[in-house]
Write a protein that holds these residues in place. Structure first.
Motif, PDB file in Angstrom:
ATOM      1  N   ALA A 247       0.913  -0.952   0.408  1.00 41.10           N
ATOM      2  CA  ALA A 247       0.032  -0.114  -0.199  1.00 41.10           C
ATOM      3  C   ALA A 247       0.864   1.305  -0.172  1.00 41.10           C
ATOM      4  O   ALA A 247       0.381   2.227  -0.601  1.00 41.10           O
ATOM      5  N   ARG A 248       1.742   1.355   0.986  1.00 40.12           N
ATOM      6  CA  ARG A 248       2.567   1.942   0.618  1.00 40.12           C
ATOM      7  C   ARG A 248       4.153   2.744  -0.448  1.00 40.12           C
ATOM      8  O   ARG A 248       3.896   3.723  -0.782  1.00 40.12           O
ATOM      9  N   ALA A 249       3.366   1.513  -1.066  1.00 36.20           N
ATOM     10  CA  ALA A 249       4.818   1.730  -2.515  1.00 36.20           C
ATOM     11  C   ALA A 249       3.714   1.854  -3.234  1.00 36.20           C
ATOM     12  O   ALA A 249       4.236   3.160  -4.481  1.00 36.20           O
ATOM     13  N   ALA A 250       2.330   1.594  -3.540  1.00 36.28           N
ATOM     14  CA  ALA A 250       1.761   2.220  -4.920  1.00 36.28           C
ATOM     15  C   ALA A 250       0.674   3.728  -4.079  1.00 36.28           C
ATOM     16  O   ALA A 250       0.771   4.909  -5.137  1.00 36.28           O
ATOM     17  N   ALA A 257       2.617  10.203  -9.844  1.00 34.93           N
ATOM     18  CA  ALA A 257       2.099  10.057 -10.925  1.00 34.93           C
ATOM     19  C   ALA A 257       1.226  11.126 -10.925  1.00 34.93           C
ATOM     20  O   ALA A 257       0.578  12.171 -11.957  1.00 34.93           O
ATOM     21  N   ILE A 258       0.734  11.861 -10.235  1.00 30.93           N
ATOM     22  CA  ILE A 258      -0.917  12.828 -10.292  1.00 30.93           C
ATOM     23  C   ILE A 258      -0.110  14.114 -10.599  1.00 30.93           C
ATOM     24  O   ILE A 258       0.672  14.298  -9.507  1.00 30.93           O
ATOM     25  N   ASP A 259      -0.692  14.892 -11.568  1.00 30.08           N
ATOM     26  CA  ASP A 259       0.095  16.410 -11.956  1.00 30.08           C
ATOM     27  C   ASP A 259      -0.733  17.265 -11.299  1.00 30.08           C
ATOM     28  O   ASP A 259       0.024  18.054 -10.389  1.00 30.08           O
ATOM     29  N   PHE A 327      -4.804   3.612 -11.259  1.00 28.32           N
ATOM     30  CA  PHE A 327      -5.569   3.262 -12.283  1.00 28.32           C
ATOM     31  C   PHE A 327      -7.174   4.591 -11.949  1.00 28.32           C
ATOM     32  O   PHE A 327      -7.324   5.048 -12.928  1.00 28.32           O
ATOM     33  N   GLU A 328      -8.022   4.834 -10.930  1.00 29.54           N
ATOM     34  CA  GLU A 328      -9.160   5.400 -10.749  1.00 29.54           C
ATOM     35  C   GLU A 328      -8.175   7.187 -10.942  1.00 29.54           C
ATOM     36  O   GLU A 328      -9.501   7.497 -11.561  1.00 29.54           O
ATOM     37  N   LEU A 329      -7.192   7.363 -10.242  1.00 26.24           N
ATOM     38  CA  LEU A 329      -6.800   8.750 -10.185  1.00 26.24           C
ATOM     39  C   LEU A 329      -5.870   8.980 -11.012  1.00 26.24           C
ATOM     40  O   LEU A 329      -5.826   9.689 -11.875  1.00 26.24           O
ATOM     41  N   VAL A 330      -5.571   8.045 -11.628  1.00 26.66           N
ATOM     42  CA  VAL A 330      -4.349   8.836 -12.780  1.00 26.66           C
ATOM     43  C   VAL A 330      -5.007   8.446 -13.679  1.00 26.66           C
ATOM     44  O   VAL A 330      -4.663   9.289 -15.010  1.00 26.66           O
ATOM     45  N   ALA A 335      -0.973   2.860 -17.639  1.00 24.44           N
ATOM     46  CA  ALA A 335      -1.576   2.277 -18.004  1.00 24.44           C
ATOM     47  C   ALA A 335      -0.339   1.572 -18.791  1.00 24.44           C
ATOM     48  O   ALA A 335      -0.109   0.005 -18.751  1.00 24.44           O
ATOM     49  N   GLY A 336       0.314   2.603 -18.660  1.00 20.31           N
ATOM     50  CA  GLY A 336       2.457   2.441 -19.427  1.00 20.31           C
ATOM     51  C   GLY A 336       2.157   0.698 -19.151  1.00 20.31           C
ATOM     52  O   GLY A 336       2.998   0.555 -18.103  1.00 20.31           O
ATOM     53  N   ILE A 337       2.938  -0.286 -19.840  1.00 21.00           N
ATOM     54  CA  ILE A 337       3.418  -1.195 -19.358  1.00 21.00           C
ATOM     55  C   ILE A 337       5.177  -1.255 -18.941  1.00 21.00           C
ATOM     56  O   ILE A 337       5.613  -1.125 -18.339  1.00 21.00           O
ATOM     57  N   GLY A 338       6.194  -0.117 -19.423  1.00 21.33           N
ATOM     58  CA  GLY A 338       7.165   0.327 -18.927  1.00 21.33           C
ATOM     59  C   GLY A 338       6.860   0.893 -17.470  1.00 21.33           C
ATOM     60  O   GLY A 338       7.655   1.452 -16.847  1.00 21.33           O
ATOM     61  N   LEU A 339       5.878   1.958 -17.273  1.00 25.34           N
ATOM     62  CA  LEU A 339       6.435   2.109 -15.593  1.00 25.34           C
ATOM     63  C   LEU A 339       6.020   0.771 -14.741  1.00 25.34           C
ATOM     64  O   LEU A 339       6.229   1.176 -13.932  1.00 25.34           O
ATOM     65  N   ASN A 340       5.047  -0.119 -15.458  1.00 22.49           N
ATOM     66  CA  ASN A 340       4.729  -1.923 -14.568  1.00 22.49           C
ATOM     67  C   ASN A 340       4.479  -1.014 -13.122  1.00 22.49           C
ATOM     68  O   ASN A 340       3.997  -1.660 -11.538  1.00 22.49           O
ATOM     69  N   LEU A 341       3.289  -0.099 -12.946  1.00 19.29           N
ATOM     70  CA  LEU A 341       2.276   0.401 -11.828  1.00 19.29           C
ATOM     71  C   LEU A 341       1.463  -0.488 -11.052  1.00 19.29           C
ATOM     72  O   LEU A 341       0.741  -0.872 -10.026  1.00 19.29           O
ATOM     73  N   ASP A 342       1.284  -1.295 -12.526  1.00 18.99           N
ATOM     74  CA  ASP A 342       0.308  -2.554 -12.007  1.00 18.99           C
ATOM     75  C   ASP A 342       0.885  -3.607 -11.475  1.00 18.99           C
ATOM     76  O   ASP A 342       0.063  -3.709 -10.625  1.00 18.99           O
ATOM     77  N   ARG A 343       2.296  -3.693 -10.681  1.00 12.40           N
ATOM     78  CA  ARG A 343       2.861  -4.634  -9.962  1.00 12.40           C
ATOM     79  C   ARG A 343       2.476  -4.751  -8.384  1.00 12.40           C
ATOM     80  O   ARG A 343       2.078  -5.654  -8.102  1.00 12.40           O
ATOM     81  N   HIS A 344       1.727  -3.692  -8.517  1.00 11.52           N
ATOM     82  CA  HIS A 344       1.627  -3.134  -6.792  1.00 11.52           C
ATOM     83  C   HIS A 344      -0.014  -4.086  -6.366  1.00 11.52           C
ATOM     84  O   HIS A 344      -0.633  -4.721  -5.638  1.00 11.52           O
ATOM     85  N   TRP A 345      -1.505  -3.795  -7.406  1.00 12.21           N
ATOM     86  CA  TRP A 345      -1.857  -4.544  -7.223  1.00 12.21           C
ATOM     87  C   TRP A 345      -1.803  -6.089  -8.086  1.00 12.21           C
ATOM     88  O   TRP A 345      -2.257  -6.891  -7.398  1.00 12.21           O
ATOM     89  N   ARG A 346      -1.438  -6.063  -8.802  1.00 16.19           N
ATOM     90  CA  ARG A 346      -0.945  -7.868  -8.393  1.00 16.19           C
ATOM     91  C   ARG A 346       0.075  -8.222  -7.914  1.00 16.19           C
ATOM     92  O   ARG A 346      -0.320 -10.114  -6.908  1.00 16.19           O
ATOM     93  N   ASN A 347       0.740  -7.999  -6.866  1.00 12.88           N
ATOM     94  CA  ASN A 347       0.955  -8.291  -5.562  1.00 12.88           C
ATOM     95  C   ASN A 347       0.159  -8.195  -5.028  1.00 12.88           C
ATOM     96  O   ASN A 347      -0.145  -9.065  -3.928  1.00 12.88           O
TER      97      ASN A 347
END
Length: 374
Positions: A247-250, A257-259, A327-330, A335-347
């Motif tokens: 949760a902290r990493a996410a 990521a939020i502008d 994903f909801e706020l950003v 969703a870019g694969i290179g960012l790999n932000l989905d790893r937090h949800w997967r983990n």
């Protein structure tokens, strides 16, 4: 002493001896800073963190739960939970392997005989790592001389690929729960990498295949068969720690990521409160577990189990909610694969799968509905 004393020395450098809780938390933060650097890359390419686990061992952090009577450190469970959360925030897979290791040491402390504790706590102080595993259906344990003959395989277990020792839960004939402490370099034992989960991709999960291995009686200890043993409660507490780390990493990636954070302050505030409440739940559960370890009466152990269960459930929900918020706020830029932000949800999702949530909720309801409980 038979099987245990035959274990060969490892080539890693001798482990440092951590002398205080302050040094332990400082060491965790320093290691986490290094682990974080390539955590995403390791996840994408599934590069197992053997070097990082060795760094944990050499630092002395893997030995901080060795009891003071065996030359270890009397670390509080609240601090231990925070240390695992710090490591898991940097790399959730490493945090999960550490979670399993500490749980084995707690079961060793509470159930093993004196000679076995002396031998294996000495190995832990030298930097050896442990993984607890259950045996799969079809595994056989038969009496043989002063011990047993074991054959079969374990279930998939986090951290087993990094382990020097496996604490295998089994049932000795006719129906006696035991834990077998197996050296991973024993002839007849092979650990294979068969993990294919979409999350926690580098947590060292694997399976041990055992072909007719003799286990001496002095490498066997009774296992808890009922009640609320502190080893189970510690497992729940540290499982919550890994979820809190996720949760902290996410959260960090979310706020980065939020502008314009001012546009979503209320939504960010909701997540910030959840994370803070989760950390408080872990601290409370840690204090109750301290009490249960010092005074292991059923009432104290049940109370610790209840609080650890609550922390694990809350932390799992917090991790998934915070990862969803990326994903909801950003938006689509997340969703870019290179960012790999989905790893937090997967983990978070994979880590939650092994939590018996329904069972814990029913147990909590039963515990709190007893007369005299508030």
């Amino acid at each position: 002493m038979g099987t245990v004393s035959q274990f060969q020395d490892k080539v890693r450098p001798p482990a440092h001896r951590i002398e205080s809780e302050e040094e332990a938390i400082s060491t965790a933060r320093s290691l986490a800073a290094a682990f974080r650097h390539r955590a995403s890359e390791r996840d994408i390419n599934r590069v197992l963190p053997f070097a990082e686990l060795d760094a944990l061992s050499v630092s002395g952090l893997t030995a901080i739960t060795v009891p003071p009577d065996y030359q270890g450190l009397d670390v509080s469970n609240a601090l231990l939970a925070e240390i695992v959360a710090i490591i898991a925030e940097a790399d959730a897979s490493i945090g999960e392997a550490l979670q399993n290791h500490y749980c084995v040491l707690e079961t060793l402390r509470t159930h093993a005989g004196e000679d076995l504790k002396v031998s294996l706590f000495t190995r832990a102080l030298l930097g050896d790592r442990f993984a607890g595993a259950g045996l799969s259906e079809g595994a056989e344990l038969t009496a043989e001389g002063p011990g047993y003959r074991l054959s079969g395989r374990t279930r998939q277990t986090p951290g087993i690929l990094f382990a020097d020792w496996i604490a295998a839960a089994a049932t000795a004939p006719p129906s006696r729960p035991v834990t077998l402490y197996l050296a991973c370099d024993a002839v007849g034992l092979q650990v294979i990498d068969d993990w294919d989960g979409f999350g926690q991709r580098t947590n060292g999960s694997g399976t041990a295949i055992i072909g007719r291995l003799h286990v001496n009686a002095d490498a066997i200890a009774p296992s808890p068969s009922s009640g609320n043993p502190t080893g189970i409660s510690l497992g729940l507490l540290l499982k919550a720690s890994v979820s809190l780390g996720i949760a902290r990493a996410a959260w960090t990636d979310l706020t980065t990521a939020i502008d314009d954070c001012t546009a979503v302050l209320a939504q960010l505030g909701e997540r910030a409160v959840r994370i803070e409440a989760t950390a408080a739940a872990l601290e409370r559960a840690g204090r109750k577990l301290d009490i249960a370890q010092v005074n292991p009466v059923e009432a104290a152990m049940a109370d610790a189990h209840f609080s650890a269960s609550a922390a694990a459930i809350l932390a799992g929900e917090t991790a998934i909610d915070t990862a969803n918020a990326l994903f909801e706020l950003v938006g689509e830029t997340s969703a870019g694969i290179g960012l790999n932000l989905d790893r937090h949800w997967r983990n978070a999702r994979i880590h939650a799968l092994s939590l018996p949530r329904d069972k814990l909720v029913r147990s909590a309801g039963e515990y709190r509905s007893k007369p005299g409980d508030a």
